[in-house]
Design a protein around this motif. Structure first.
Motif, mmCIF file in Angstrom:
data_model
loop_
_atom_site.group_PDB
_atom_site.id
_atom_site.type_symbol
_atom_site.label_atom_id
_atom_site.label_comp_id
_atom_site.label_asym_id
_atom_site.label_seq_id
_atom_site.Cartn_x
_atom_site.Cartn_y
_atom_site.Cartn_z
ATOM 1 N N GLU A 221 0.840 -1.201 0.000
ATOM 2 C CA GLU A 221 0.000 0.000 0.000
ATOM 3 C C GLU A 221 0.876 1.252 0.000
ATOM 4 O O GLU A 221 2.051 1.205 0.369
ATOM 5 C CB GLU A 221 -0.898 0.067 1.251
ATOM 6 N N ASN A 222 0.246 2.386 -0.393
ATOM 7 C CA ASN A 222 0.859 3.705 -0.189
ATOM 8 C C ASN A 222 0.282 4.236 1.122
ATOM 9 O O ASN A 222 -0.918 4.525 1.206
ATOM 10 C CB ASN A 222 0.494 4.661 -1.322
ATOM 11 N N ILE A 223 1.135 4.335 2.154
ATOM 12 C CA ILE A 223 0.631 4.684 3.490
ATOM 13 C C ILE A 223 1.061 6.113 3.844
ATOM 14 O O ILE A 223 2.233 6.459 3.705
ATOM 15 C CB ILE A 223 1.175 3.698 4.551
ATOM 16 N N HIS A 224 0.085 6.926 4.275
ATOM 17 C CA HIS A 224 0.401 8.286 4.730
ATOM 18 C C HIS A 224 -0.073 8.425 6.178
ATOM 19 O O HIS A 224 -1.227 8.112 6.491
ATOM 20 C CB HIS A 224 -0.311 9.329 3.877
ATOM 21 N N GLU A 225 0.839 8.905 7.037
ATOM 22 C CA GLU A 225 0.488 9.155 8.446
ATOM 23 C C GLU A 225 0.602 10.658 8.692
ATOM 24 O O GLU A 225 1.658 11.240 8.445
ATOM 25 C CB GLU A 225 1.460 8.429 9.382
ATOM 26 N N LYS A 236 -4.150 12.275 14.931
ATOM 27 C CA LYS A 236 -3.320 11.275 14.246
ATOM 28 C C LYS A 236 -4.187 10.581 13.221
ATOM 29 O O LYS A 236 -5.301 10.160 13.546
ATOM 30 C CB LYS A 236 -2.840 10.226 15.255
ATOM 31 N N MET A 237 -3.713 10.489 12.019
ATOM 32 C CA MET A 237 -4.501 9.847 10.959
ATOM 33 C C MET A 237 -3.559 8.977 10.130
ATOM 34 O O MET A 237 -2.476 9.414 9.756
ATOM 35 C CB MET A 237 -5.121 10.936 10.085
ATOM 36 N N THR A 238 -3.967 7.754 9.900
ATOM 37 C CA THR A 238 -3.195 6.876 9.016
ATOM 38 C C THR A 238 -4.107 6.384 7.908
ATOM 39 O O THR A 238 -5.221 5.932 8.176
ATOM 40 C CB THR A 238 -2.653 5.648 9.783
ATOM 41 N N ILE A 239 -3.635 6.475 6.676
ATOM 42 C CA ILE A 239 -4.411 5.938 5.565
ATOM 43 C C ILE A 239 -3.549 4.944 4.797
ATOM 44 O O ILE A 239 -2.379 5.213 4.522
ATOM 45 C CB ILE A 239 -4.952 7.079 4.666
ATOM 46 N N GLU A 240 -4.130 3.781 4.533
ATOM 47 C CA GLU A 240 -3.409 2.733 3.797
ATOM 48 C C GLU A 240 -4.081 2.609 2.440
ATOM 49 O O GLU A 240 -5.132 1.983 2.310
ATOM 50 C CB GLU A 240 -3.457 1.413 4.571
ATOM 51 N N LYS A 249 2.733 4.848 -8.366
ATOM 52 C CA LYS A 249 3.041 6.028 -7.531
ATOM 53 C C LYS A 249 1.758 6.644 -6.973
ATOM 54 O O LYS A 249 1.767 7.290 -5.939
ATOM 55 C CB LYS A 249 3.761 7.093 -8.369
ATOM 56 N N THR A 250 0.676 6.480 -7.706
ATOM 57 C CA THR A 250 -0.592 7.163 -7.381
ATOM 58 C C THR A 250 -1.575 6.204 -6.732
ATOM 59 O O THR A 250 -1.809 5.104 -7.226
ATOM 60 C CB THR A 250 -1.203 7.752 -8.680
ATOM 61 N N SER A 251 -2.184 6.669 -5.643
ATOM 62 C CA SER A 251 -3.198 5.861 -4.957
ATOM 63 C C SER A 251 -4.565 6.034 -5.620
ATOM 64 O O SER A 251 -4.892 7.124 -6.117
ATOM 65 C CB SER A 251 -3.305 6.302 -3.495
ATOM 66 N N TYR A 252 -5.362 4.985 -5.558
ATOM 67 C CA TYR A 252 -6.727 5.016 -6.119
ATOM 68 C C TYR A 252 -7.510 6.194 -5.534
ATOM 69 O O TYR A 252 -8.234 6.908 -6.221
ATOM 70 C CB TYR A 252 -7.394 3.673 -5.806
ATOM 71 N N LEU A 253 -7.328 6.412 -4.204
ATOM 72 C CA LEU A 253 -8.094 7.461 -3.524
ATOM 73 C C LEU A 253 -7.880 8.847 -4.149
ATOM 74 O O LEU A 253 -8.773 9.700 -4.092
ATOM 75 C CB LEU A 253 -7.712 7.512 -2.036
ATOM 76 N N ALA A 254 -6.710 9.089 -4.733
ATOM 77 C CA ALA A 254 -6.436 10.409 -5.320
ATOM 78 C C ALA A 254 -7.438 10.708 -6.429
ATOM 79 O O ALA A 254 -7.980 11.822 -6.518
ATOM 80 C CB ALA A 254 -5.009 10.460 -5.849
ATOM 81 N N ALA A 255 -7.698 9.700 -7.278
ATOM 82 C CA ALA A 255 -8.670 9.895 -8.358
ATOM 83 C C ALA A 255 -10.081 10.043 -7.777
ATOM 84 O O ALA A 255 -10.865 10.883 -8.226
ATOM 85 C CB ALA A 255 -8.616 8.717 -9.323
ATOM 86 N N LEU A 256 -10.387 9.236 -6.751
ATOM 87 C CA LEU A 256 -11.724 9.336 -6.143
ATOM 88 C C LEU A 256 -11.941 10.714 -5.538
ATOM 89 O O LEU A 256 -13.042 11.269 -5.582
ATOM 90 C CB LEU A 256 -11.885 8.249 -5.065
ATOM 91 N N SER A 257 -10.874 11.280 -4.966
ATOM 92 C CA SER A 257 -11.017 12.607 -4.339
ATOM 93 C C SER A 257 -11.286 13.682 -5.388
ATOM 94 O O SER A 257 -12.018 14.639 -5.128
ATOM 95 C CB SER A 257 -9.785 12.957 -3.499
#
Ligand code: NDP
Ligand code: OAA
Length: 273
Positions: A221-225, A236-240, A249-257
């Protein structure tokens, strides 16, 4: 219906076009553009033409004819087309947010958009928590940090790794490859940490937002904390994120956003803004 021009026919551009063409958003894709004619043609072939029939145009032609330009290409594209869009009173959505690390450029875009009455939309992208961060910033923040972990394939080819001779081939354990200000991170990893630019703009700015980037061969996964301290308390927020199948390089969520932002732009009721 608003007329949209899309710059960049990669993963995010394709998802935006499919979402609009599905009829779920009261908008029309007027035109698309990519360096590569083949990529643009491949996207055109996906359209069922439910909300109009798009064609290939240059960005300049789209700025002349559209209500909204969506940049989902590169930081260079933002530097080239953001001001012309704002000068023409055309709204702009920006995904390659790292381009705004240049404070003079950001100020010029803001002033030009204010003068012409246009808007610049920056979706939350591949991260969550921008809503809480913006609210927390009203009272004052003491620290904002983002730790990004990506599989090696997602970081490969980044200018910072090349310039510093960091070779990740054969990596077996997680390795911290960058630690520093968001201003430097978005230049060194322009296709990886636009999320840090968005967090900077919501919070403490590019110089005071701390970024750590970890190449991790043990994850897929691309994980951002995100970690924030301020007068409001502690967040505190973690997204996997699942990487997109087309572009690791690009997460699916970026397009959804981006699709979700488009829905909000075209909706009279704004929830959770
Ligand atoms: N804000 C956020 O949270 C996130 C932002 N992003 C950013 O969004 C952007 C789009 O992502 P994604 O769809 O995955 O990227 P892709 O690489 O899949 O697609 C981008 C496309 O745009 C093309 N392109 C680049 N610059 C230009 C230009 N100046 N004019 C025309 N075409 C151009 C690329 O061509 P070529 O391949 O030849 O360069 C490529 O075909 C990227 O900058 C990415 O870093 C991604 C994830 C999260
Ligand atoms: O998609 C992601 O996980 C993050 C990313 O590439 C970016 O912020 O540029």
């Amino acid at each position: 219906m608003i007329k949209i021009g899309v710059i960049g026919c990669g993963f995010i551009g394709t998802q935006i076009c499919l979402a609009v063409d599905s009829g779920a958003i009261p908008a029309e894709i007027f035109g698309i553009f990519d360096f590569s004619d083949e990529k643009a043609d491949a996207v055109l072939k996906l359209f069922k033409n439910l909300n109009g029939t798009p064609q290939k145009y240059t960005p300049e032609e789209m700025i002349e004819s559209c209500d909204l330009i969506i940049e989902c290409a590169s930081q260079e594209a933002v530097l080239k087309y953001a001001l012309p869009a704002a000068e023409n009173g055309v709204d702009l959505m920006v995904l390659s947010v790292g381009a705004f690390q240049d404070p003079d450029f950001y100020r010029k875009v803001r002033e030009t958009a204010a003068a012409s009455g246009s808007k610049v939309y920056i979706p939350s992208g591949a991260i969550a928590g921008t809503d809480g961060l913006k609210s927390a910033a009203i009272a004052g923040l003491t620290s904002v940090s983002v730790t990004t972990r990506k599989p090696v394939s997602g970081l490969a080819g980044s200018p910072y790794l090349i310039e510093n001779g960091i070779d990740l081939s054969g990596l077996k354990e997680p390795k911290l490859v960058f630690e520093g200000a968001a201003a430097e991170a978005v230049v060194g990893f322009p296709k990886n940490v636009n999320v840090c630019a968005t967090i900077s703009l919501c919070g403490l700015g590019f110089e005071k937002t701390n970024v750590r980037i970890i190449a991790d061969p043990t994850i897929s996964e691309n994980i951002h904390e995100l970690e924030v301290y301020g007068d409001f308390g502690h967040m505190k927020m973690t997204i996997e994120n699942k990487p997109s199948p087309q572009n690791p390089k690009t997460s699916y969520l970026a397009a959804l956003s981006a699709v979700s932002a488009l829905k909000r732009i075209t909706d009279p009721i704004q929830v959770g803004i």
